[in-house]
Structures are given as structure tokens and as C-alpha cells.
Design a protein around this motif. Structure first.
Motif, short mmCIF file in Angstrom:
data_model
loop_
_atom_site.label_atom_id
_atom_site.label_comp_id
_atom_site.label_asym_id
_atom_site.label_seq_id
_atom_site.Cartn_x
_atom_site.Cartn_y
_atom_site.Cartn_z
N MET A 15 -28.28 -33.48 -21.37
CA MET A 15 -27.55 -34.63 -20.84
C MET A 15 -27.13 -34.35 -19.39
N LEU A 16 -27.38 -35.30 -18.58
CA LEU A 16 -27.01 -35.18 -17.17
C LEU A 16 -25.49 -35.29 -17.05
N TYR A 17 -24.91 -34.45 -16.24
CA TYR A 17 -23.47 -34.51 -16.06
C TYR A 17 -23.11 -35.55 -15.00
N GLU A 18 -21.94 -36.09 -15.19
CA GLU A 18 -21.48 -37.09 -14.23
C GLU A 18 -21.45 -36.51 -12.82
N GLN A 19 -21.01 -35.25 -12.74
CA GLN A 19 -20.89 -34.64 -11.42
C GLN A 19 -22.24 -34.56 -10.73
N GLU A 20 -23.25 -34.27 -11.52
CA GLU A 20 -24.59 -34.16 -10.93
C GLU A 20 -25.01 -35.50 -10.34
N LEU A 21 -24.81 -36.53 -11.14
CA LEU A 21 -25.17 -37.87 -10.68
C LEU A 21 -24.37 -38.23 -9.43
N LYS A 22 -23.09 -37.88 -9.47
CA LYS A 22 -22.22 -38.21 -8.34
C LYS A 22 -22.67 -37.50 -7.07
N THR A 23 -23.08 -36.26 -7.21
CA THR A 23 -23.54 -35.51 -6.04
C THR A 23 -24.71 -36.22 -5.37
N PHE A 24 -25.65 -36.69 -6.18
CA PHE A 24 -26.79 -37.39 -5.60
C PHE A 24 -26.34 -38.71 -4.95
N VAL A 25 -25.48 -39.42 -5.66
CA VAL A 25 -25.02 -40.71 -5.15
C VAL A 25 -24.26 -40.52 -3.84
N GLU A 26 -23.38 -39.52 -3.82
CA GLU A 26 -22.57 -39.30 -2.62
C GLU A 26 -23.43 -38.86 -1.45
N GLY A 27 -24.44 -38.04 -1.75
CA GLY A 27 -25.36 -37.62 -0.70
C GLY A 27 -25.97 -38.83 -0.03
#
Lengths: 131, 148, 728
Positions: free
Chosen positions: B1-13
């Protein structure tokens, strides 16, 4: 450390070389440069080109991307510093991890700026570099 | 399962790029899931990820959006090459952010750029991807996170 | 620096007090000696003056005696010699006083003046040495000539004495009293001086004592400080040490280091040695390079801080019991500047293991919740067919959720609009999961439902609020997939008859394109055979689609009936795609296509709309028709939207026929752009439908009559040809 006879605030102009594989970034840096003392003498798209251009123009200040085709930025920094110890190099890279930054500084870079950056951040980094 | 933080890192980038480079923040639209390969716009910057996670993350944007973005960056060259450069830089930023946040677990490739509406982005078959619309001004691009 | 300054000032003060004490005491002694000497002279003079007072009277008295003797012709020798002695003594005494340092005394001056007048009168008397008498027979004894002169001189002296003896005596008495005063003054002076001396000495002694105490106090403070430093270093939870220019640890370090590194020989240890064998070689190399950079003046403090690679360092060490232990340390570096650049680097180390592990545990617990055990326990008692039917419904519902999510949104209102539909779908799935006692699913849906409720409460919604939702949705889909896997294995065990086993085995993966999440343990290899990848029939989804249609109608205040025909004909290779397409198109029809009952009646249409789905085999493949009798799509608004989105130019738009215009809704990105108009919204997600159809080698077309109907027709090739691409 660099003991360049010319001082940044003095009258003498500095020669700037921009090394980045992206056209946009090259122009971006060129446009953002607010320092009259800093005169652009050339831009290069990779490490090999940078070394070639260095031979022709003898720049004092270099902005350096790290991830580039052919010779990458880290290696290029090492070569440039070996050729001209007083050269000042600002790494401008999207690579935000610490090990890369340490590696670049260890090879002889003088500053580190993360992409993306604002004009202000770039000028501050350059000012810091020339201090 | 993908972690929220991982997704957020990509989005914020991604959003960070717009905010810093164009001085105008991007917002994210309604995210959703998709099986198989989602549609792409004209220009797409791709990074491959291996290590703890495997897959690709890419940013795909329509030409119209990139044109306005270039204008905001005071660029006056709107050539094909410049467009490719630009999505490459966005992908570069995403990659840099990811290396900063999970460099220890991920191996992140140098970005590559593909253009055209039917490019071949090697998605793993059977992957479910996260599609995050990136809204900027009146335009919309997509961030696709396809990791397992 | 300031402590040293205070100390130096204190030493100076002490030295000053010592010197002052010596000087003051010396001055007091010398002055006192001088005063004492003067006093002694005064006292002598006083004694003389007191004695002298009596002399004038005595001289007068002796002159009287001498005269009496001479008158009676008695022996005068004795009286004369007495006088002589007295005069000589008086004269000597006076001279002594005069030379005794009292010359400034006016009384003495006057006495001397008188004496100088007196003395010439007395001198002839005193100097007499002849015979005063002559013996004659006639007259007996008589004064001789010398005697008569002597007698006259005595009488003259007596006369002078009668006039002047008293004044002289008075002057001498006055002199004595003056001397008396001056000596008592001198005594006062001496006393005063001694008093001042004693006071000064006392004050200096007091000051010395005060300074001494201050010094003691300072020493005590310094001693306390050392002790406190030791206590701090002993108890502080962070590791502290200084690195010198050779990158070696100084002699002072905090005890916490002992716990962190399981050693205590830090003094003199190099930084590299400290980390050696604890971190991978690459990390060690980066760390040592960084430490070296700290000494250079290449980079300023902030830059160095920003590139610190040891912010969260994972170290692995023997825990003393033969096994390895992992810790996470956070290093911070501060340069300590001296006059010639960096003097030391202060290094602080924190053990952040617990916080790192806590974060991990949080993740792990999420992962663990995914474990199969609870699914298995929950599923053991559920009828397999009921379970499969539920999974179909749940999956359909979640796909609808995703379809709702996919509708573009920018504003708070657009995001908020989604929440009700999401909540309703989730609530219905949760109800069914609870009814079947599938706790692992129910709890997941419940937490997703909670997230949606939380979103409702937020003042301003944005895409960021939806990120956790979509992650949770992904997790839930992966979980359902896991349950399905498990169910097929369970039924394989339960139902031994081959027929049933074969039937249920096909239930295992309705969505071939969905892969198990990496977090879910992969099923054992022997069970995961390729045949099991075949999805089950779309016909079985009929109830799920029907209930979805009812919910959609209810949510959007529409009335329509759904008719489905031929779904059992859908080959398994296409069922996943067909299902996805149906869900997307059904939602589009319910939300955007079918008008509300009153609008329909106003347009002389039946209040209840119709959505018709028909699947059938055709000569060279299959055909799916999806039709609703709703508003239809106006080509003009499609063209306008496409121009606005810069997908086509105005010229291009003008030249487009209806057919080409309608094809726009299958263009990528067309409907996921901004500004969901009624018409554009009508085609939400149709590009996705089109792509999945193209992926199977099929075609899709649309025909519409504004105000009357919209009809999608999907044509797919024979399934054998497509199965290889569909089942990946």
C-alpha cells in the motif's frame, strides 16, 4: 581556499558560465542574474562542453547542474576545480538529497541551490557564493 | 500500500514547481484511481522508481498549459524542445523531492521526456495508478503515480 | 572571557588593598613618630617653663638677702654665690627653651627681652669678687669702696627687680600655659592620628576580607559550575562532544554517548572511527566528507546545516547478546569559532530510534491489518455464493466511488458535491459487509466513511483533502481482491465436487487488471494458475448494477428503469472492461442524461426515464449498446468547450461535422478539464471508456438527438483475439 585577487564588490567584472542541460534553465539563470559585475561568457549543456568552454573563456563563476548527459556535474566540478582552484561553483540541481550535496561540496562546489528556485533565491545564492 | 506521505511528496514536488518557477501556486484536483494506462497529454516527463517500490511516476501536461507556464517564466521560446525541457524540469523536481524524502528506500531514475498523445510509457500491466489532476490557472495537467 | 576579566579585576583590587594598607600604616607610623618627637620637646620645654616661673622671685628674694647682709655688714659671700648660681641656671634654662624650638612663642620673646634688660643690671652684682668690708678700729667694720659700689649695684638691681620680676614671671607663666596647651594639642593630634590609622586599617582589612569572600564565592561558583557541567553531561539525554581540527573527539563528552554507542573510550577517537562498522561504507564516506567540509570556509553555517547528511542516521551494532540492534541517531553540528576560524565543532547526537520506530509501527499496523487471517476467520462461515455476490456489489460500489472521484473539481462546492455520493456508496457497502460479518472489510469501509464525514466538516475543501481518501480506496480495492483470492481457495477446499470447484475457481479474479498490493502476501504458487485469472460473468453483476441504479436515482432525484439484456453473453476476457464501462456510463446517464421527472413531463416525456443495456454476439465479435432517453448532447456546446480548452482552433471547429464533433468526447483529457458544463459533464470519463475499448481492439461510437436520447455503441472483436491483451 580561493584567494582571487579580484573582489566581488570591486570594479572588475566576473565571467559567468552556466552549465545545464535544459535550455529553459540556462536562460532562466541568465535572466535572473542581477549582478552587473557578472558577465555571461558562455553556456554549456553537459560536462564535456563545460570543460571545452572553460578552456576558451576562463570563467570565474559557474552554475552547475548535476544530472546531465555525458559527463555529469559532480565530475565536472572536480575537473574545473583542478584546473582553476579559485573558481566558484554554485550547484543548481533538483537533486535534494544530502549525500549529493555533500559529494558536490567535497568535490569543490561553493554553494548549493535546489530547483525549482525563485530569482531571489538564485541571486542570494550567487551573492553568498561571491562573499 | 502506498503511504500518504509518499503520494504527498510527489504531489508537493509538482505543485512546488509551479509556485516557485511561475510564482503562482497550482492546486490539485480530485484524485482518482485507474487501472491500465491512463491517457496522457502532449508532453510527459517520466521518472522510473525501483527499490522498495517499483513503477513509474509521471507528469503529463497539455501544450496550452506549458505555453502559459513558459510565458509566466518570461520565456519567449515556445518550441517543441523548450516544451520538452519544461516537463523534464518538472519531473526533475519531483525526482529530487523523492530522493530527498525516501532516497534510502528508492532508486530514482533521471527523468526522461516523451511527447505526443500516444507515447509508450512502460506501465506494469495490471497496475492500478493514482491520477492526481494538477490545476493551474484554467489549465489542468496530471500527475500519475503507478507504484507497487 | 568575562569570567577571566572579573578574575583579573579582583586580583588588581586585592593588590591595591595590600599596597594601600602598607602605605597608610607607614604614613601613620612616620607621622606618629614625628608627632611624638615634637611632643617630647614640648614636654621638656613645659617642664623648663614651669621651673623658670619661680626664678624671677627667687632672684628678687636673693637680692633682698644680699642687701640685708651688706647693710648689717654681715657675711654676704654665701648670698652672693646663691644669687650667682640662680642667675646662671635661669639664663641657661631660658637659652635651652629658646633653642628648644619655641622661638615662635611671643611670651618667650617678651621674657627674653625683659631678661636682656635685667641681665645687664644683674651682671655687675653677680660679677662682684672683691672685699665688701674694711676693718677699722674706729668704726669697726665698714663698707669698703668696692663694697659701697657693690651695695649700690645691689640696690639698683633690687629696684629693677621690684619693677620687672613680676612681669617676667607672668610672661613665663603664660609661656608655660601655652606650652601646656600645645602639648595637649599634640597629644590630641596623635590620638586623632592613631584613630584615623586604626579606622583606615580596619576599613582596608574589611575590604580585604570582602574581596577574599567574593573570591571564595567565585571559587565556589566555579566549583559548582564544574560540578553542574559534570551533572549535565552525566544526565542529558543527548550526546555532546567537541571535535578538534583533526576530527577527533575532545576529552569532555556526555554520558548519553555511552548508551548510544555502547563504548566509553571517546576521548581522542576520530569521528570516522566512531561510526566505523556501524553504518554502510557509502554513508561513512559521506559523513567523513561532511565533517571535513565543516572546517573549510567554503560554506556558511546555514548551507552546511541544510546539507547535513546525518539528520537521521541508521546504525547497526551488536547489542552484546550476539544479535544486531538498529538505532536511529540524529546528528547536529555547530561550528565554534575562534580568532583564527573554526576552533571546534560541537556535535550533538539524539537517539530518535523510538520516534522512527513508532512511525514504522504505525505503518506496520496498517499493513498488519491487511493480513489474511482476519479475512479467513470472517469468511469461514459465509456462504461462498453470498460472499462472491457481496464482493461484486462492493467492487461495483467502489468503482462508482472512483467514478465520482474522477469528475473534475476545482472549487470547494465541486468537491463538496462529491461527498454525499461517496458517503452513500460506502455506507451501503459497509452495511452489507457487517451483515455478512466481514469485519476486515466493514472496518475499512467504516474508516473511509469517517474520512468522508471529516471532509464534510472542513471549511474549505481541496484536492489535498481527497488524497487520503483515494489511498484508502486503493487499499480497500486491494483488500477486496485479497478476500476474493482467499474465498476461491476456501471454496476449493470446502466443495470437493469438481463442477462447483471449477465454477467458484473462476470467481477468484474478476478484475484481471488489478494486481495484489505488494503489502498483501502473494498466494502460494500452486493455486495461482493462469486459468484462475479468468473473470466471472457480467450477468452476475446484474443485482449490483440494479441497486447502484436505484441509489443513483435516489441521490439525484431522478426516476428511471434499467433494463439489461444479454450480459451472460459477455466473454470472460471482456467482463472487467464491460463492467467498468457500464458503471461509468450508468453514472453519466443517471447524473447528466436523464432529466428530473418534472422536466421530463414538461417536455412531454414519460416521468420515468429508461436506460437500456444490451449485449449481443454479432458476426465478427460483440456489440454493446448503452442508451438513455435523456437530454442528449448538443454538438455546438461540445465544439465551444473544445475551442475553449484549446484542443481545436475555431476554424477547425467550424469545419467539423456532427460526427467529428461527437468524437471529441472520446479525446483524452477533454472531460477531465475545467468547467464542467452540463454537456461536457455528460461525457465525463468517456475518454477512459474509449481507451479501454481501444485496448481490447474494439471501437466506440455515439449517436444522439438533443432532447431525446444518447446512444453509445461499443464493438469488440471475437474474444479469442483479444484475450491475450486483456488478461495480462
Amino acid at each position: 581556499m580561493s584567494t582571487n585577487s579580484a573582489t566581488f564588490n570591486g570594479k572588475r567584472s566576473f565571467k559567468l558560465m552556466i552549465v545545464d542541460d535544459s535550455n529553459i534553465m540556462r536562460r532562466r539563470i541568465e535572466r535572473s542574474n542581477k549582478f552587473e559585475e557578472l558577465e555571461l561568457v558562455g553556456t554549456a549543456g553537459n560536462g564535456e562542453e563545460a570543460l571545452e568552454l572553460f578552456g576558451k573563456t576562463d570563467p570565474d563563476v559557474v552554475t552547475m547542474d548535476l544530472t546531465m548527459p555525458r559527463m555529469d556535474g559532480i565530475e565536472c566540478i572536480g575537473r574545473l576545480v583542478a584546473l582553476k582552484p579559485s573558481i566558484r561553483i554554485l550547484v543548481v540541481s533538483a537533486l535534494a538529497d544530502k549525500a549529493t550535496a555533500v559529494e558536490a561540496m567535497e568535490k569543490g562546489a561553493n554553494g548549493f541551490l535546489n530547483k525549482p528556485f525563485t530569482d531571489r533565491q538564485l541571486n542570494e545564492a550567487i551573492a553568498e557564493l561571491m562573499r | 500500500m502506498l503511504y500518504e506521505q509518499e503520494l504527498k511528496t510527489f504531489v508537493e514536488g509538482t505543485t512546488n514547481f509551479f509556485e516557485v518557477a511561475a510564482q503562482q501556486p497550482a492546486s490539485i484536483g480530485s484524485p482518482y484511481l485507474m487501472e491500465g494506462s491512463p491517457s496522457v497529454h502532449e508532453y510527459t516527463g517520466v521518472i522510473n522508481i525501483s527499490g522498495k517500490r517499483e513503477g513509474v511516476v509521471y507528469f503529463t501536461a497539455p501544450k496550452a498549459m506549458l505555453t502559459v507556464l513558459l510565458m509566466k517564466m518570461q520565456e519567449n521560446d515556445f518550441s517543441h524542445e523548450t516544451m520538452r525541457d519544461l516537463v523534464g524540469e518538472v519531473a526533475n523536481t519531483i525526482s529530487g523531492n523523492a530522493r530527498r524524502d525516501f532516497g534510502r528506500d528508492f532508486v530514482i531514475s533521471v527523468p526522461s521526456v516523451v511527447s505526443g498523445e500516444k507515447p509508450s510509457i512502460p506501465l506494469r500491466p495490471g497496475h492500478r495508478s493514482f491520477i492526481i489532476p494538477i490545476n493551474w490557472r484554467s489549465h489542468s495537467a496530471k500527475l500519475v503515480v503507478a507504484l507497487a | 572571557m568575562t569570567v577571566a576579566g572579573t578574575e583579573r579585576r579582583r586580583q588588581l583590587a586585592t593588590a591595591f588593598i595590600g599596597t594601600a594598607l602598607t602605605l597608610v600604616m607607614g604614613a601613620v607610623l612616620i607621622w606618629g613618630f614625628h608627632l611624638a618627637t615634637n611632643m617630647r620637646a614640648n614636654i621638656t620645654a613645659l617642664q623648663s617653663a614651669s621651673a623658670l616661673q619661680n626664678y624671677p622671685e627667687e632672684i628678687a628674694h636673693q637680692l633682698n638677702t644680699l642687701r640685708d647682709r651688706l647693710e648689717v655688714r654681715a657675711y654676704s659671700g654665701q648670698a652672693l654665690s646663691d644669687l650667682q648660681a640662680t642667675v646662671t641656671r635661669f639664663d641657661q634654662e631660658l637659652k635651652k627653651i629658646n633653642t628648644g624650638g619655641n622661638s615662635e612663642s611671643p611670651q618667650l620673646d617678651r621674657a627674653l627681652l625683659l631678661w636682656h634688660q635685667y641681665r645687664p643690671v644683674l651682671d655687675p652684682v653677680v660679677a662682684f669678687a672683691g672685699q665688701p668690708y674694711v676693718e677699722s678700729d674706729s668704726a669697726g667694720s665698714a663698707l669698703s669702696r668696692e663694697g659701697r659700689k657693690h651695695y649700690a649695684e645691689v640696690k639698683q638691681a633690687q629696684l629693677f627687680a621690684a619693677d620687672n620680676a613680676r612681669p617676667l614671671q607672668a610672661q613665663l607663666a603664660s609661656l608655660a600655659s601655652t606650652l601646656q596647651h600645645s602639648s595637649s594639642d599634640a597629644a590630641d593630634h596623635l590620638r586623632g592620628l592613631l584613630f584615623v590609622g586604626v579606622i583606615a586599617a580596619l576599613m582596608l582589612a574589611g575590604a580585604a576580607a570582602w574581596f577574599q569572600r567574593a573570591r571564595n564565592r567565585q571559587e565556589r561558583v566555579a566549583r559548582d559550575a564544574t560540578e553542574q557541567t559534570r551533572d549535565i553531561l552525566k544526565t542529558v539525554r543527548e550526546g555532546f562532544f567537541l571535535l578538534d581540527a583533526n576530527y577527533r573527539i575532545g576529552s569532555v563528552w556526555s554520558e548519553a554517548l555511552t548508551r548510544m554507542f555502547s563504548r566509553n573510550d571517546f576521548a581522542g577517537l576520530s569521528f570516522e572511527e566512531l561510526l566505523q562498522n556501524l553504518v554502510p561504507a557509502a554513508t561513512l564516506s559521506t559523513a567523513t566528507k561532511y565533517i571535513k567540509l565543516l572546517w573549510g570556509d567554503r560554506a556558511h553555517e546555514n548551507l552546511m546545516k541544510s546539507i547535513n547528511p546525518l539528520g537521521q542516521l541508521e546504525i547497526t551494532m551488536d547489542n552484546g547478546h550476539g544479535s544486531k540492534e538498529t538505532r536511529y541517531l540524529q546528528f547536529d553540528f555547530h561550528r565554534v569559532m575562534g580568532p583564527e576560524g573554526v576552533k571546534h565543532v560541537l556535535c550533538s547526537v539524539g537517539d530518535i530510534t523510538s520516534s522512527v520506530l513508532l512511525a514504522r509501527e504505525l505503518h506496520d499496523s496498517q499493513e498488519n491489518a491487511n493480513q489474511q487471517l482476519d479475512m479467513m476467520l470472517g469468511m469461514m462461515h459465509v456462504d461462498p455464493l453470498q460472499l462472491v455476490s457481496f464482493l461484486d456489489t462492493a467492487e461495483t460500489g467502489l468503482k462508482l466511488v472512483n467514478t465520482i472521484l474522477r469528475e473534475p473539481a476545482r472549487t470547494d462546492a465541486e468537491f463538496r458535491k462529491k461527498l454525499n455520493g461517496l458517503f452513500r456508496e460506502m455506507h451501503s457497502i459497509k452495511g452489507e459487509a457487517s451483515a455478512l460479518n466481514l469485519k476486515s472489510i466493514a472496518s475499512r469501509v467504516h474508516s473511509l466513511e469517517d474520512m468522508v464525514s471529516d471532509c464534510k466538516k472542513r471549511p474549505e475543501l481541496s484536492g489535498n483533502d481527497f488524497l487520503p481518501l483515494v489511498l484508502k480506496l486503493d487499499d480497500l480495492l486491494a483488500h477486496l481482491r485479497g478476500v476474493r483470492e482467499m474465498a476461491s481457495r476456501l471454496t476449493a477446499i470446502k466443495d470437493t465436487p469438481a463442477g462447483i470447484a471449477a465454477q467458484t475457481a473462476t470467481l477468484s479474479t474478476t478484475m484481471p487488471s488489478m494486481k495484489l498490493s505488494a503489502a498483501t502476501p502473494a498466494p502460494p504458487a500452486p493455486v495461482a494458475t493462469p486459468e484462475r485469472g479468468a473473470p466471472r460473468s457480467v450477468e452476475d453483476l446484474r443485482p449490483a448494477l440494479q441497486s447502484m441504479a436505484e441509489r443513483l436515482a435516489h441521490d439525484h432525484s431522478k426516476r428511471f428503469k434499467l433494463t439489461m439484456a444479454g450480459l451472460s453473453e459477455v466473454p470472460t476476457a471482456y467482463s472487467a472492461t464491460i463492467k467498468d464501462c457500464l458503471i461509468q456510463m450508468l453514472r453519466n446517464a443517471a447524473v447528466h442524461g436523464i432529466e428530473s421527472p418534472d422536466v421530463r413531463q414538461a417536455n412531454t416525456k414519460d416521468a420515468e426515464g429508461t436506460v437500456r443495456v444490451e449485449f449481443r454476439k454479432i458476426s465478427d465479435g460483440y456489440e454493446l449498446v448503452f442508451e438513455d432517453d435523456g437530454v442528449g448532447i448538443a454538438p455546438d456546446s461540445l465544439r465551444t468547450a473544445a475551442v475553449r480548452k484549446q484542443m481545436i482552433t475555431e476554424e477547425e471547429a467550424a469545419g467539423m461535422d456532427t460526427r467529428a464533433t461527437m468524437a471529441l468526447i472520446f479525446r483524452p483529457g477533454f472531460t477531465t478539464q475545467d468547467g464542467v458544463s452540463m454537456d461536457a459533464g455528460r461525457g465525463v470519463g468517456m475518454d477512459v471508456v474509449a481507451r479501454s475499448v481501444y485496448a481490447l481492439g474494439g471501437k466506440i461510437g455515439v449517436s444522439t438527438h438533443p432532447g431525446r436520447f444518447t446512444r453509445f455503441k461499443i464493438v469488440l472483436p471475437p474474444s479469442e483475439a483479444a484475450s491475450s491483451t486483456a488478461v495480462a
